[in-house]
Design a protein around this motif. Structure first.
Motif, PDB file in Angstrom:
ATOM      1  N   GLN A   1     -14.341  -3.074   4.161  1.00 52.78           N
ATOM      2  CA  GLN A   1     -14.267  -1.708   4.647  1.00 52.78           C
ATOM      3  C   GLN A   1     -12.958  -1.085   4.180  1.00 52.78           C
ATOM      4  OE1 GLN A   1     -14.450  -1.354   8.911  1.00 52.78           O
ATOM      5  NE2 GLN A   1     -15.251   0.720   8.824  1.00 52.78           N
ATOM      6  N   VAL A   2     -13.065   0.129   3.677  1.00 57.92           N
ATOM      7  CA  VAL A   2     -11.879   0.788   3.152  1.00 57.92           C
ATOM      8  C   VAL A   2     -10.963   1.212   4.282  1.00 57.92           C
ATOM      9  CG1 VAL A   2     -12.978   3.067   3.149  1.00 57.92           C
ATOM     10  CG2 VAL A   2     -11.122   2.569   1.543  1.00 57.92           C
ATOM     11  N   GLN A   3      -9.658   1.125   4.040  1.00 55.12           N
ATOM     12  CA  GLN A   3      -8.652   1.600   4.982  1.00 55.12           C
ATOM     13  C   GLN A   3      -8.117   2.928   4.474  1.00 55.12           C
ATOM     14  OE1 GLN A   3      -7.955  -0.214   7.802  1.00 55.12           O
ATOM     15  NE2 GLN A   3      -9.569  -1.610   7.107  1.00 55.12           N
ATOM     16  N   LEU A   4      -7.974   3.893   5.385  1.00 50.24           N
ATOM     17  CA  LEU A   4      -7.538   5.230   5.018  1.00 50.24           C
ATOM     18  C   LEU A   4      -6.251   5.576   5.753  1.00 50.24           C
ATOM     19  CD1 LEU A   4     -11.007   6.990   5.355  1.00 50.24           C
ATOM     20  CD2 LEU A   4      -9.937   6.173   3.249  1.00 50.24           C
ATOM     21  N   ALA A   5      -5.324   6.208   5.047  1.00 53.39           N
ATOM     22  CA  ALA A   5      -4.052   6.598   5.639  1.00 53.39           C
ATOM     23  C   ALA A   5      -3.764   8.050   5.294  1.00 53.39           C
ATOM     24  CB  ALA A   5      -2.937   5.693   5.137  1.00 53.39           C
ATOM     25  N   GLU A   6      -3.687   8.892   6.344  1.00 57.22           N
ATOM     26  CA  GLU A   6      -3.401  10.307   6.145  1.00 57.22           C
ATOM     27  C   GLU A   6      -1.913  10.579   6.248  1.00 57.22           C
ATOM     28  OE1 GLU A   6      -7.216  10.429   8.887  1.00 57.22           O
ATOM     29  OE2 GLU A   6      -5.304   9.331   8.851  1.00 57.22           O
ATOM     30  N   SER A   7      -1.488  11.653   5.606  1.00 60.33           N
ATOM     31  CA  SER A   7      -0.104  12.123   5.720  1.00 60.33           C
ATOM     32  C   SER A   7      -0.083  13.613   5.422  1.00 60.33           C
ATOM     33  CB  SER A   7       0.813  11.369   4.759  1.00 60.33           C
ATOM     34  OG  SER A   7       0.413  11.583   3.422  1.00 60.33           O
ATOM     35  N   GLY A   8       1.037  14.249   5.769  1.00 62.36           N
ATOM     36  CA  GLY A   8       1.223  15.644   5.410  1.00 62.36           C
ATOM     37  C   GLY A   8       1.085  16.638   6.544  1.00 62.36           C
ATOM     38  N   GLY A   9       0.745  16.178   7.727  1.00 62.19           N
ATOM     39  CA  GLY A   9       0.637  17.103   8.847  1.00 62.19           C
ATOM     40  C   GLY A   9       2.000  17.573   9.308  1.00 62.19           C
ATOM     41  N   SER A  30     -13.818   5.784  -6.281  1.00 62.52           N
ATOM     42  CA  SER A  30     -14.583   6.847  -6.935  1.00 62.52           C
ATOM     43  C   SER A  30     -16.041   6.883  -6.484  1.00 62.52           C
ATOM     44  CB  SER A  30     -14.525   6.680  -8.454  1.00 62.52           C
ATOM     45  OG  SER A  30     -15.126   5.459  -8.840  1.00 62.52           O
ATOM     46  N   THR A  31     -16.520   5.841  -5.837  1.00 62.11           N
ATOM     47  CA  THR A  31     -17.909   5.793  -5.380  1.00 62.11           C
ATOM     48  C   THR A  31     -18.081   6.259  -3.939  1.00 62.11           C
ATOM     49  OG1 THR A  31     -17.823   3.508  -4.571  1.00 62.11           O
ATOM     50  CG2 THR A  31     -18.308   3.823  -6.920  1.00 62.11           C
ATOM     51  N   TYR A  32     -16.983   6.666  -3.317  1.00 60.71           N
ATOM     52  CA  TYR A  32     -17.034   7.123  -1.935  1.00 60.71           C
ATOM     53  C   TYR A  32     -17.125   8.651  -1.863  1.00 60.71           C
ATOM     54  CZ  TYR A  32     -15.723   2.493  -0.223  1.00 60.71           C
ATOM     55  OH  TYR A  32     -15.713   1.169   0.074  1.00 60.71           O
ATOM     56  N   VAL A  33     -17.989   9.134  -1.006  1.00 62.66           N
ATOM     57  CA  VAL A  33     -17.953  10.536  -0.617  1.00 62.66           C
ATOM     58  C   VAL A  33     -16.828  10.683   0.403  1.00 62.66           C
ATOM     59  CG1 VAL A  33     -19.173  12.411   0.524  1.00 62.66           C
ATOM     60  CG2 VAL A  33     -20.412  10.856  -1.013  1.00 62.66           C
ATOM     61  N   MET A  34     -15.967  11.661   0.191  1.00 66.82           N
ATOM     62  CA  MET A  34     -14.795  11.817   1.053  1.00 66.82           C
ATOM     63  C   MET A  34     -14.860  13.138   1.808  1.00 66.82           C
ATOM     64  SD  MET A  34     -13.211   9.028   0.450  1.00 66.82           S
ATOM     65  CE  MET A  34     -11.717   9.382   1.391  1.00 66.82           C
ATOM     66  N   ARG A  99     -20.061   5.583   2.169  1.00 64.98           N
ATOM     67  CA  ARG A  99     -20.716   4.940   1.040  1.00 64.98           C
ATOM     68  C   ARG A  99     -21.793   4.009   1.571  1.00 64.98           C
ATOM     69  NH1 ARG A  99     -20.168   0.140  -1.945  1.00 64.98           N
ATOM     70  NH2 ARG A  99     -20.716   0.360  -4.147  1.00 64.98           N
ATOM     71  N   LEU A 100     -22.977   4.167   1.071  1.00 67.50           N
ATOM     72  CA  LEU A 100     -24.103   3.293   1.412  1.00 67.50           C
ATOM     73  C   LEU A 100     -24.292   3.164   2.912  1.00 67.50           C
ATOM     74  CD1 LEU A 100     -23.545   0.454  -1.233  1.00 67.50           C
ATOM     75  CD2 LEU A 100     -25.060   2.449  -1.365  1.00 67.50           C
ATOM     76  N   GLY A 101     -24.214   4.295   3.624  1.00 66.75           N
ATOM     77  CA  GLY A 101     -24.481   4.307   5.046  1.00 66.75           C
ATOM     78  C   GLY A 101     -23.354   3.821   5.925  1.00 66.75           C
ATOM     79  N   SER A 102     -22.237   3.464   5.326  1.00 65.24           N
ATOM     80  CA  SER A 102     -21.088   2.993   6.093  1.00 65.24           C
ATOM     81  C   SER A 102     -19.945   3.982   5.943  1.00 65.24           C
ATOM     82  CB  SER A 102     -20.646   1.623   5.584  1.00 65.24           C
ATOM     83  OG  SER A 102     -19.498   1.179   6.273  1.00 65.24           O
ATOM     84  N   ASP A 103     -19.234   4.240   7.027  1.00 61.38           N
ATOM     85  CA  ASP A 103     -18.100   5.141   6.900  1.00 61.38           C
ATOM     86  C   ASP A 103     -16.857   4.588   7.571  1.00 61.38           C
ATOM     87  OD1 ASP A 103     -18.709   7.718   9.457  1.00 61.38           O
ATOM     88  OD2 ASP A 103     -18.834   5.528   9.521  1.00 61.38           O
TER      89      ASP A 103
END
Length: 115
Positions: A1-9, A30-34, A99-103
């Motif tokens: 599962q991909v890990q996501l890190a936001e910044s800039g707020g 590149s295969t993920y809808v974001m 991606r592929l039903g997983s988010d």
């Protein structure tokens, strides 16, 4: 599962700009809808903007013409450029990948628009 890190707020005055970034771990970004979502106190989480693997974008009506979503697959990063910010844009902004039903979701970054 991909890990996501936001910044800039942060805190910005009405009419100002911010750019949010979301960097993903792992491979195959590149295969993920974001997408970027936001949630204000007392409200449901809502979609702000999305971008497909081919770069097709969509926006909530409330942000059309003011926000721009983009992605850099080489940097595994998706951006949300927010211009002409309004007080009603105040919320926690979350990055999402699908991606592929997983988010996956990031931890969120606070955006406060106030004078």
């Amino acid at each position: 599962q991909v890990q996501l890190a936001e910044s800039g707020g942060g805190l910005v005055q009405p009419g100002g700009s911010l750019r949010l970034s979301c960097t993903a771990s792992g491979t195959m970004f590149s295969t993920y809808v974001m997408g970027w979502y936001r949630q204000a106190p007392g409200n449901q989480r809502e979609l702000v903007a999305g971008i497909t693997t081919r770069g097709v974008t969509n926006y909530a009506d409330s942000v059309k013409g003011r926000f721009t979503i983009s992605r850099d697959n080489a940097k595994k990063t998706v951006y949300l450029q927010m211009n002409n910010l309004k007080t009603e844009d105040t919320a926690v902004y979350y990055c999402n990948s699908q991606r592929l039903g997983s988010d996956s979701w990031g931890q969120g970054t606070q955006v406060t628009v106030s004078s």
